[in-house]
Write an enzyme that holds these catalytic residues in place. Structure first.
Site, mmCIF file in Angstrom:
data_model
loop_
_atom_site.group_PDB
_atom_site.id
_atom_site.type_symbol
_atom_site.label_atom_id
_atom_site.label_comp_id
_atom_site.label_asym_id
_atom_site.label_seq_id
_atom_site.Cartn_x
_atom_site.Cartn_y
_atom_site.Cartn_z
ATOM 1 C CD GLU A 59 -3.100 -0.519 0.235
ATOM 2 O OE1 GLU A 59 -3.048 0.621 -0.297
ATOM 3 O OE2 GLU A 59 -4.048 -1.328 -0.003
ATOM 4 C CG ASP A 77 -7.007 5.163 -0.308
ATOM 5 O OD1 ASP A 77 -8.226 5.495 0.283
ATOM 6 O OD2 ASP A 77 -6.812 4.612 -1.406
#
Length: 169
Positions: A59, A77
């Protein structure tokens, strides 16, 4: 001890601060063992550490300060675990979409050197939605994972020092 490449920090952080006012200036890239140690101190079960490390690797590449590009719905995000501002944290600026802020935290608190809030929020997400809440899980983290035992061996520079605050010593 965390080694920081100052040239990168000097050039990159002012640009990030300009683009995202309110982002903490102390952003770091952790090593896998540093992250494992911090997660363990924050009461993440040792058996889950390889999964959390895998998610953080794919990520954010272990970077605490990453803010993702806009998603299709306009959300972003944040941090090590790329936590969505649509559902889990409050974005730093006004949005065109409704936010739920399920972790009851401003998204900028998920960035920076102290990963406590990011870990607490990520664990909440995992408890509610499971590992598949992260799109990287099925492809990269749902199989054989790297062993983290070396992170906890004596002599490792990232080994956790035993104290009353650390369980399992």
């Amino acid at each position: 001890m965390v080694v920081v490449r100052w040239k990168v920090r000097v050039l990159l952080l002012p640009m990030l601060w300009f683009l995202f006012p309110g982002i903490p200036l102390l952003a770091i890239r952790l090593t896998p063992c540093q992250l494992a140690g911090q997660l363990y101190i924050l009461d993440v079960p040792k058996t889950e550490l390889p999964l959390w490390l895998c998610i953080a690797q794919f990520e954010s590449r272990f970077n605490t300060h990453v803010v993702g590009q806009r998603n299709d719905d306009g959300s972003r995000d944040y941090g090590l675990f790329q936590i969505s501002d649509r559902y889990w944290c409050a974005p730093p600026n006004q949005t065109e979409y409704h936010t739920f802020n399920e972790c009851n935290v401003n998204c900028t608190r998920l960035l920076g050197e102290d990963i406590t809030m990011a870990v607490q929020c990520a664990r909440r997400i995992q408890k509610q939605q499971g590992w598949t809440a992260w799109s990287v899980y099925p492809e990269f983290c749902n199989g054989t994972l790297e062993d983290i035992d070396e992170c906890f061996q004596p002599g490792n520079t990232t080994t956790i020092e035993c104290s009353d605050e650390v369980r399992g010593c």
